[in-house]
Write an enzyme that holds these catalytic residues in place. Sequence first.
Site, short mmCIF file in Angstrom:
data_model
loop_
_atom_site.label_atom_id
_atom_site.label_comp_id
_atom_site.label_asym_id
_atom_site.label_seq_id
_atom_site.Cartn_x
_atom_site.Cartn_y
_atom_site.Cartn_z
CE LYS A 22 16.10 -15.87 38.00
NZ LYS A 22 15.92 -14.41 38.00
CB SER A 54 18.15 -13.83 34.36
OG SER A 54 17.42 -13.15 35.35
CG ASP A 102 10.78 -5.94 22.35
OD1 ASP A 102 10.62 -6.96 21.65
OD2 ASP A 102 10.27 -5.81 23.48
#
Length: 502
Positions: free
Chosen positions: A327, A302, A313
């Site tokens: 999650k 999460s 990224d």
Amino acid sequence: MMRKTSLVLLGVAIGASAVVAGSHSQVSLGGQAVAESADVYRSLNLFGDVFEKVRNDYVEKPDDKKMVEAAVSGMLTSLDPHSSYMDAKSFQDMQVQTRGAFGGLGIEVMQEDGLVKVVAPIDDTPAARAGILSGDLITAIDGENVQGMTLNQAVDKMRGDVNTNVKLTILRGPKKDKIDVNLTRAIIQIKSVRYHVDKPDIGYIRITQFTEQTFDGLKDALTKIQQEIPADKFKGYVLDLRNNPGGLLDQSVAVVNAFIDHGEIVSTRGRNADETQRYNARPMDLSHGKPLVVLINGGSASASEIVAGALQDHKRATLIGSRSFGKGSVQTIIPLGQNNGALRLTTARYYTPSGRSIQAKGIEPDVTILEDVPDDLKGKDDTKGEASLKGHLKNGEDEGHGSQAYVPADESKDKALRAAYELLRGVKTVALLKEEAAKADADAKAAEVAKKDAGKTEAKSDAKPDAAAQKPDAAATPSAAPTGSASEPVLKPAPSDDNKAN
């Protein structure tokens, strides 16, 4: 249009308060909408009929409040694994957890064989000062046996008002020596950020969960590490997010912002397009652009996946370890007022800056490195991942399985951490680490196959009958084959947050 003002959370066992306010107006209802509304009210009438039937005819007088709470809880848990109802006590405990401060003893505990086992005492707390040790087994609290208590019940008994006393009965060491320890409760600050310098040139930072104090703890860690390591010697940081179950969304955004100064960090998208929110970095990079390695594993869930995904990224960090839990949903905590607890409701999915949804897939590290697991933990060291949870939100066909969640207590045996240090110091490159990891994985699989083959050969040798045994005996009675075997304990996924601090 409904306007929503709320704090949101990510993770299985951590949350924040939320408020939903506003109004909703609709000009007209079509025939289908009217029919659907009628079906809903018929279903509510069914619930009312059943409720009254149980109240009037059940063998014993039921508790009306408990029945309603159970019905609400069942409704929410039927939606997905992370939506739930919290009664007033659970809601209060959740708020304590996110604040990171409470009256207690300063022990992180888990349940083992019906007893409460000390995972670790927290530094500079009553437990640490009284000499409580990792591995101690708590058998009684104020003379009351913990056998039969749930972990939450035991933790509740150890927590309490500051300056009140509590007696713990513990068993210590291989001989299980019995010791009584008297402690006085104090304010316990849960440190979600721990750090040290791997001398002479690397800062190591571990975030255990995302509470209200996480960013402040990270900022303090970065400042002190930079004071300790000369700028011209500084090789970089290791950010350890392994077995971090998640926490507050705003804290995960702030943590990412400590390492980047522009660009999107995460976006959340609800059922309706106008509910999309984007969180962007501000010019702040507290790390001053120093190289960064992030460690993740099957227990990273999460909010920790938001941090890892954003840094990956942005090509700001190299990720090392094993695939994360997967999650990718956001829960909003909605207080119900009048001491009625709160709803934990899944309201959105989150996406990394490149638009990836990691729901039921997880984040793949740049370099996959598996730890050497002790024999007694083999087969129990993996998490099953979000995709294994019943009723999880689907994310296409390509869902991922769980991965390794074991972290060696001894840093010298921590392969992922050693690889991070070698990468930052320029001893090895990403390509070389990948090559070594692939070879180690192949060698481990070959050794496992050889071990199984050896076991089969030994079994055949032991099973070879002698000549006398081959003769039939009319008087012999066939023996019954075993009908079952004792089941091995199974490790729960890390995001379930089984360990409790008190």
